[in-house]
Design a protein around this motif. Structure first.
Motif, PDB file in Angstrom:
ATOM      1  N   ARG A 127       0.834  -1.208   0.000  1.00 13.27           N
ATOM      2  CA  ARG A 127       0.000   0.000   0.000  1.00 13.27           C
ATOM      3  C   ARG A 127       0.866   1.254   0.000  1.00 13.27           C
ATOM      4  NH1 ARG A 127      -3.196  -3.288   3.529  1.00 13.27           N
ATOM      5  NH2 ARG A 127      -2.144  -2.420   5.376  1.00 13.27           N
ATOM      6  N   TRP A 128       1.958   1.226   0.738  1.00  9.70           N
ATOM      7  CA  TRP A 128       2.851   2.385   0.815  1.00  9.70           C
ATOM      8  C   TRP A 128       3.481   2.685  -0.545  1.00  9.70           C
ATOM      9  CZ3 TRP A 128       8.304   2.213   0.392  1.00  9.70           C
ATOM     10  CH2 TRP A 128       8.977   3.378   0.785  1.00  9.70           C
ATOM     11  N   THR A 129       3.907   1.661  -1.273  1.00  6.61           N
ATOM     12  CA  THR A 129       4.470   1.911  -2.603  1.00  6.61           C
ATOM     13  C   THR A 129       3.410   2.458  -3.546  1.00  6.61           C
ATOM     14  OG1 THR A 129       4.078  -0.370  -3.377  1.00  6.61           O
ATOM     15  CG2 THR A 129       6.201   0.103  -2.331  1.00  6.61           C
ATOM     16  N   GLN A 130       2.178   2.013  -3.401  1.00  2.75           N
ATOM     17  CA  GLN A 130       1.097   2.520  -4.245  1.00  2.75           C
ATOM     18  C   GLN A 130       0.810   4.001  -3.969  1.00  2.75           C
ATOM     19  OE1 GLN A 130      -1.945  -0.300  -3.264  1.00  2.75           O
ATOM     20  NE2 GLN A 130      -0.959  -1.955  -4.412  1.00  2.75           N
ATOM     21  N   ARG A 131       1.165   4.474  -2.773  1.00  2.00           N
ATOM     22  CA  ARG A 131       1.014   5.884  -2.432  1.00  2.00           C
ATOM     23  C   ARG A 131       2.238   6.700  -2.838  1.00  2.00           C
ATOM     24  NH1 ARG A 131      -1.081   3.589   2.463  1.00  2.00           N
ATOM     25  NH2 ARG A 131       0.906   4.041   3.516  1.00  2.00           N
ATOM     26  N   GLY A 132       3.244   6.059  -3.436  1.00  2.00           N
ATOM     27  CA  GLY A 132       4.389   6.806  -3.940  1.00  2.00           C
ATOM     28  C   GLY A 132       5.713   6.485  -3.301  1.00  2.00           C
ATOM     29  N   GLY A 133       5.752   5.554  -2.337  1.00  5.12           N
ATOM     30  CA  GLY A 133       7.022   5.215  -1.707  1.00  5.12           C
ATOM     31  C   GLY A 133       7.953   4.473  -2.650  1.00  5.12           C
ATOM     32  N   GLY A 134       9.264   4.639  -2.446  1.00  6.97           N
ATOM     33  CA  GLY A 134      10.258   3.982  -3.292  1.00  6.97           C
ATOM     34  C   GLY A 134      11.059   2.963  -2.509  1.00  6.97           C
ATOM     35  N   ALA A 135      11.685   2.031  -3.212  1.00  5.68           N
ATOM     36  CA  ALA A 135      12.457   0.975  -2.570  1.00  5.68           C
ATOM     37  C   ALA A 135      13.794   0.785  -3.257  1.00  5.68           C
ATOM     38  CB  ALA A 135      11.680  -0.342  -2.588  1.00  5.68           C
ATOM     39  N   VAL A 136      14.835   0.566  -2.455  1.00  3.14           N
ATOM     40  CA  VAL A 136      16.152   0.162  -2.939  1.00  3.14           C
ATOM     41  C   VAL A 136      16.442  -1.196  -2.316  1.00  3.14           C
ATOM     42  CG1 VAL A 136      18.621   0.676  -2.969  1.00  3.14           C
ATOM     43  CG2 VAL A 136      16.960   2.536  -3.141  1.00  3.14           C
ATOM     44  N   ARG A 137      16.715  -2.193  -3.136  1.00  2.00           N
ATOM     45  CA  ARG A 137      16.946  -3.546  -2.633  1.00  2.00           C
ATOM     46  C   ARG A 137      18.380  -3.945  -2.933  1.00  2.00           C
ATOM     47  NH1 ARG A 137      12.474  -6.245  -0.985  1.00  2.00           N
ATOM     48  NH2 ARG A 137      10.454  -5.290  -1.421  1.00  2.00           N
ATOM     49  N   ILE A 138      19.113  -4.297  -1.866  1.00  5.57           N
ATOM     50  CA  ILE A 138      20.547  -4.528  -1.964  1.00  5.57           C
ATOM     51  C   ILE A 138      20.868  -6.005  -1.745  1.00  5.57           C
ATOM     52  CG2 ILE A 138      22.817  -3.933  -1.008  1.00  5.57           C
ATOM     53  CD1 ILE A 138      21.448  -1.603  -2.419  1.00  5.57           C
ATOM     54  N   HIS A 139      21.561  -6.594  -2.685  1.00 10.15           N
ATOM     55  CA  HIS A 139      22.248  -7.878  -2.598  1.00 10.15           C
ATOM     56  C   HIS A 139      21.403  -8.984  -1.968  1.00 10.15           C
ATOM     57  CE1 HIS A 139      25.566 -10.577  -2.792  1.00 10.15           C
ATOM     58  NE2 HIS A 139      25.907 -10.523  -1.515  1.00 10.15           N
ATOM     59  N   ALA A 140      21.641  -9.321  -0.694  1.00  6.17           N
ATOM     60  CA  ALA A 140      21.014 -10.497  -0.090  1.00  6.17           C
ATOM     61  C   ALA A 140      19.504 -10.376   0.017  1.00  6.17           C
ATOM     62  CB  ALA A 140      21.609 -10.766   1.297  1.00  6.17           C
ATOM     63  N   ASP A 141      18.962  -9.168  -0.141  1.00  4.34           N
ATOM     64  CA  ASP A 141      17.507  -9.045  -0.116  1.00  4.34           C
ATOM     65  C   ASP A 141      16.862  -9.863  -1.235  1.00  4.34           C
ATOM     66  OD1 ASP A 141      15.006  -7.611   0.917  1.00  4.34           O
ATOM     67  OD2 ASP A 141      14.970  -7.188  -1.245  1.00  4.34           O
ATOM     68  N   ALA A 142      17.619 -10.174  -2.270  1.00  2.00           N
ATOM     69  CA  ALA A 142      17.093 -11.036  -3.332  1.00  2.00           C
ATOM     70  C   ALA A 142      16.788 -12.440  -2.828  1.00  2.00           C
ATOM     71  CB  ALA A 142      18.085 -11.105  -4.494  1.00  2.00           C
ATOM     72  N   ASN A 143      17.246 -12.756  -1.619  1.00  2.00           N
ATOM     73  CA  ASN A 143      16.968 -14.063  -1.010  1.00  2.00           C
ATOM     74  C   ASN A 143      15.963 -13.951   0.141  1.00  2.00           C
ATOM     75  OD1 ASN A 143      17.579 -16.948  -0.863  1.00  2.00           O
ATOM     76  ND2 ASN A 143      18.531 -16.482   1.107  1.00  2.00           N
ATOM     77  N   ALA A 144      15.355 -12.806   0.313  1.00  4.86           N
ATOM     78  CA  ALA A 144      14.391 -12.600   1.395  1.00  4.86           C
ATOM     79  C   ALA A 144      12.971 -12.751   0.867  1.00  4.86           C
ATOM     80  CB  ALA A 144      14.567 -11.210   2.018  1.00  4.86           C
ATOM     81  N   ASP A 145      12.168 -13.545   1.571  1.00  2.00           N
ATOM     82  CA  ASP A 145      10.737 -13.681   1.245  1.00  2.00           C
ATOM     83  C   ASP A 145      10.516 -13.976  -0.241  1.00  2.00           C
ATOM     84  OD1 ASP A 145       9.953 -13.276   3.876  1.00  2.00           O
ATOM     85  OD2 ASP A 145       9.788 -11.107   3.635  1.00  2.00           O
ATOM     86  N   LYS A 146      11.195 -15.002  -0.732  1.00  2.00           N
ATOM     87  CA  LYS A 146      11.119 -15.333  -2.155  1.00  2.00           C
ATOM     88  C   LYS A 146       9.741 -15.829  -2.587  1.00  2.00           C
ATOM     89  CE  LYS A 146      14.583 -17.636  -3.862  1.00  2.00           C
ATOM     90  NZ  LYS A 146      15.631 -18.686  -3.995  1.00  2.00           N
ATOM     91  N   ALA A 147       8.941 -16.281  -1.646  1.00  2.00           N
ATOM     92  CA  ALA A 147       7.591 -16.752  -1.991  1.00  2.00           C
ATOM     93  C   ALA A 147       6.580 -15.615  -2.075  1.00  2.00           C
ATOM     94  CB  ALA A 147       7.122 -17.780  -0.965  1.00  2.00           C
ATOM     95  N   TRP A 148       7.018 -14.396  -1.872  1.00  4.84           N
ATOM     96  CA  TRP A 148       6.158 -13.210  -1.945  1.00  4.84           C
ATOM     97  C   TRP A 148       6.019 -12.828  -3.417  1.00  4.84           C
ATOM     98  CZ3 TRP A 148       7.852  -7.996   0.739  1.00  4.84           C
ATOM     99  CH2 TRP A 148       6.834  -7.041   0.608  1.00  4.84           C
ATOM    100  N   ASP A 149       4.906 -13.171  -4.032  1.00  5.48           N
ATOM    101  CA  ASP A 149       4.726 -12.969  -5.472  1.00  5.48           C
ATOM    102  C   ASP A 149       4.815 -11.508  -5.856  1.00  5.48           C
ATOM    103  OD1 ASP A 149       4.440 -15.686  -5.858  1.00  5.48           O
ATOM    104  OD2 ASP A 149       2.247 -15.635  -5.842  1.00  5.48           O
ATOM    105  N   TRP A 150       4.277 -10.622  -5.035  1.00  6.90           N
ATOM    106  CA  TRP A 150       4.314  -9.188  -5.343  1.00  6.90           C
ATOM    107  C   TRP A 150       5.750  -8.693  -5.417  1.00  6.90           C
ATOM    108  CZ3 TRP A 150       6.155  -4.742  -3.143  1.00  6.90           C
ATOM    109  CH2 TRP A 150       5.614  -3.531  -3.597  1.00  6.90           C
ATOM    110  N   LYS A 151       6.580  -9.152  -4.481  1.00  8.36           N
ATOM    111  CA  LYS A 151       7.984  -8.757  -4.510  1.00  8.36           C
ATOM    112  C   LYS A 151       8.675  -9.294  -5.756  1.00  8.36           C
ATOM    113  CE  LYS A 151      12.455  -9.419  -2.333  1.00  8.36           C
ATOM    114  NZ  LYS A 151      13.230  -9.943  -1.195  1.00  8.36           N
ATOM    115  N   ARG A 152       8.416 -10.542  -6.117  1.00  4.44           N
ATOM    116  CA  ARG A 152       9.039 -11.109  -7.308  1.00  4.44           C
ATOM    117  C   ARG A 152       8.690 -10.287  -8.539  1.00  4.44           C
ATOM    118  NH1 ARG A 152      11.464 -15.715  -8.956  1.00  4.44           N
ATOM    119  NH2 ARG A 152      11.256 -16.662  -6.885  1.00  4.44           N
ATOM    120  N   ASP A 153       7.429  -9.864  -8.641  1.00  6.12           N
ATOM    121  CA  ASP A 153       7.025  -9.027  -9.762  1.00  6.12           C
ATOM    122  C   ASP A 153       7.760  -7.694  -9.730  1.00  6.12           C
ATOM    123  OD1 ASP A 153       5.110  -8.410 -12.031  1.00  6.12           O
ATOM    124  OD2 ASP A 153       4.566  -6.829 -10.626  1.00  6.12           O
TER     125      ASP A 153
END
Length: 222
Positions: free
Chosen positions: A126-152
């Protein structure tokens, strides 16, 4: 292959992404990935830029030195560029009430399954839909991999494996982007180069790529 990012990016997010990627430039397909806020200061409403640096891991001894270096680097950047940064490994920060204080969340080597629960994930979406941004660094690619929204959000590719740390050649693919304009066309870097479980190139704008002919263990090809 490539460090990658969504195309519509504001420079403050990329300043964070590149600074931290310089400390943990560790992806075959996405050592740093970013999506931009709609405008700086949009969440806090006070005209300043507010960053949450989140570094929770559910895997013991996961990149502690890189996490510490990233926090220090963010403090230095915040002082130089006059923005606020809050450091936390508390997943409870991911609520509607708390996230609205921030413009960007930096997932600083956050790692492992169960990092965010369902309610926390929904609040972040919901926060990203309101305009928030995200920076994802290195090992975060291995966090919550079953989260489909994140994968997208990451273009469909998340961590699969990595060979031993070794030197490789990084090539700038798009030198016209503000994030790469001051970088050399290619440079050498020693790091932990990730292989991902899918190639996100069709869904992201690639800025830099690692030449798999210059190290052992790459699985993506040219």
């Amino acid at each position: 292959m490539a460090s990658a990012a969504r195309y519509r990016l504001a420079w403050p997010v990329w300043a964070l992404a590149l600074l931290l990627a310089g400390l943990t430039l560790a992806a075959t397909l996405g050592g740093s990935s970013a999506t931009a806020p709609s405008q700086a200061g949009a969440q806090g409403g006070d005209g300043r830029y507010h960053v949450l640096a989140y570094s929770r891991t559910t895997i013991a001894n996961s990149h502690p030195q890189a996490i510490a270096a990233g926090h220090d680097a963010l403090d230095d950047l915040a002082a130089a560029e006059d923005f606020d940064v809050t450091h936390s490994d508390d997943a409870g920060m991911f609520s509607d009430h708390t996230l609205r204080q921030f413009d960007v969340v930096v997932f600083l080597n956050s790692n492992g399954e169960g990092n965010l629960n369902a309610n926390q994930r929904n609040a972040f979406e919901r926060w990203t839909q309101r305009g928030g941004g995200a920076v994802r660094i290195h090992a975060d690619a291995n966090a919550d991999k079953a989260w489909d929204w994140k994968r997208d959000m990451m273009g469909g590719g998340l961590f699969n494996n990595h060979p031993p740390i070794q030197e490789a050649t990084v090539e700038v693919v798009d030198s016209s982007h503000p994030a790469t304009a001051d970088l050399p066309a290619s440079f050498q870097w020693s790091d932990e180069w990730y292989n991902f479980d899918a190639d996100p190139r069709d869904e992201v704008h690639v800025l830099m790529t690692v030449d798999e002919d210059t190290y052992n263990g790459g699985e993506h090809g040219p």
